[in-house]
Design a protein around this motif. Sequence first.
Motif, PDB file in Angstrom:
ATOM      1  N   PHE A  98       9.884  15.664 -14.632  1.00 20.76           N
ATOM      2  CA  PHE A  98      10.487  14.667 -15.535  1.00 20.76           C
ATOM      3  C   PHE A  98      10.062  13.253 -15.135  1.00 20.76           C
ATOM      4  CE2 PHE A  98      13.978  11.768 -16.611  1.00 20.76           C
ATOM      5  CZ  PHE A  98      13.958  11.904 -17.993  1.00 20.76           C
ATOM      6  N   LEU A  99      10.103  12.956 -13.842  1.00 18.66           N
ATOM      7  CA  LEU A  99       9.696  11.626 -13.370  1.00 18.66           C
ATOM      8  C   LEU A  99       8.223  11.369 -13.653  1.00 18.66           C
ATOM      9  CD1 LEU A  99      11.628  11.360  -9.993  1.00 18.66           C
ATOM     10  CD2 LEU A  99      12.119  10.157 -12.130  1.00 18.66           C
TER      11      LEU A  99
ATOM     12  N   ILE B 217       6.405  12.675 -16.119  1.00 16.24           N
ATOM     13  CA  ILE B 217       6.272  12.446 -17.563  1.00 16.24           C
ATOM     14  C   ILE B 217       6.817  11.079 -17.936  1.00 16.24           C
ATOM     15  CG2 ILE B 217       7.038  13.254 -19.836  1.00 16.24           C
ATOM     16  CD1 ILE B 217       4.861  14.969 -18.565  1.00 16.24           C
ATOM     17  N   ALA B 218       7.977  10.692 -17.399  1.00 15.57           N
ATOM     18  CA  ALA B 218       8.567   9.386 -17.708  1.00 15.57           C
ATOM     19  C   ALA B 218       7.643   8.261 -17.240  1.00 15.57           C
ATOM     20  CB  ALA B 218       9.938   9.265 -17.046  1.00 15.57           C
ATOM     21  N   GLY B 219       7.105   8.381 -16.042  1.00 15.59           N
ATOM     22  CA  GLY B 219       6.181   7.358 -15.534  1.00 15.59           C
ATOM     23  C   GLY B 219       4.945   7.238 -16.396  1.00 15.59           C
ATOM     24  N   THR B 220       4.420   8.378 -16.818  1.00 14.69           N
ATOM     25  CA  THR B 220       3.238   8.381 -17.684  1.00 14.69           C
ATOM     26  C   THR B 220       3.542   7.703 -19.017  1.00 14.69           C
ATOM     27  OG1 THR B 220       2.502  10.431 -16.654  1.00 14.69           O
ATOM     28  CG2 THR B 220       1.499   9.859 -18.750  1.00 14.69           C
ATOM     29  N   MET B 221       4.715   7.991 -19.564  1.00 23.58           N
ATOM     30  CA  MET B 221       5.094   7.374 -20.847  1.00 23.58           C
ATOM     31  C   MET B 221       5.278   5.865 -20.701  1.00 23.58           C
ATOM     32  SD  MET B 221       7.615  10.377 -22.322  1.00 23.58           S
ATOM     33  CE  MET B 221       8.282   9.369 -23.601  1.00 23.58           C
ATOM     34  N   ILE B 222       5.864   5.429 -19.604  1.00 21.50           N
ATOM     35  CA  ILE B 222       6.054   3.991 -19.378  1.00 21.50           C
ATOM     36  C   ILE B 222       4.706   3.297 -19.243  1.00 21.50           C
ATOM     37  CG2 ILE B 222       6.874   2.307 -17.669  1.00 21.50           C
ATOM     38  CD1 ILE B 222       9.290   4.169 -17.216  1.00 21.50           C
TER      39      ILE B 222
ATOM     40  N   SER C 229      10.903  16.274 -10.531  1.00 18.95           N
ATOM     41  CA  SER C 229       9.575  15.702 -10.276  1.00 18.95           C
ATOM     42  C   SER C 229       8.742  15.691 -11.552  1.00 18.95           C
ATOM     43  CB  SER C 229       8.839  16.498  -9.203  1.00 18.95           C
ATOM     44  OG  SER C 229       9.537  16.453  -7.996  1.00 18.95           O
TER      45      SER C 229
END
Length: 168
Positions: free
Chosen positions: A65-66, A68-73, A63
């Motif tokens: 990781f997802l 952080i990845a969503g925020t970066m995208i 959760s």
Amino acid sequence: MEKDKEIRSYIYGNTVQHLQPTPSEEEIYHRRRETEKERRERERKQRKKQQELDKFFRMDFLSFFLLIAGTMIIFALCCSMISSKASVTRMKKTIAAKEIELSNLQKKNDSELAEINAEIDLTKIYKKATKKLGMVHAGDNQVIAYDSTKSDCVRQYGDIRKDDSAID
């Protein structure tokens, strides 16, 4: 003894108050025990509620990781959009500058064409052509009329035959 305490107590005000007898030690012990039980139960409920909240808000690695990845995208998309907007603005400014430059060049060309046309002396050209070069006006039988609806310009790719040339 209880009566002595009741007799010695002083009554404030103009009405008689109902006095409660002093609780015995056993009653005090039972009340404390009940209040402690209630307090422990309340604390247990609060701890349970806090544990449920902690469990609800706790994130596992996936959760996190997802997230952080969503925020970066989203951040990358915002940067891309801002970059595109800046590029469009830059292009609009460049186009406006080129349009101004084109307008200035057109004005310059028009003024130079007017200056050239003003310097052309048709009578001088006519005298030079007829006297110096020996040119003469064309006769009626030498002029060939051509009717075209496509353009104002006519190109001749070969000689005109004599039989087609006379239009009366």
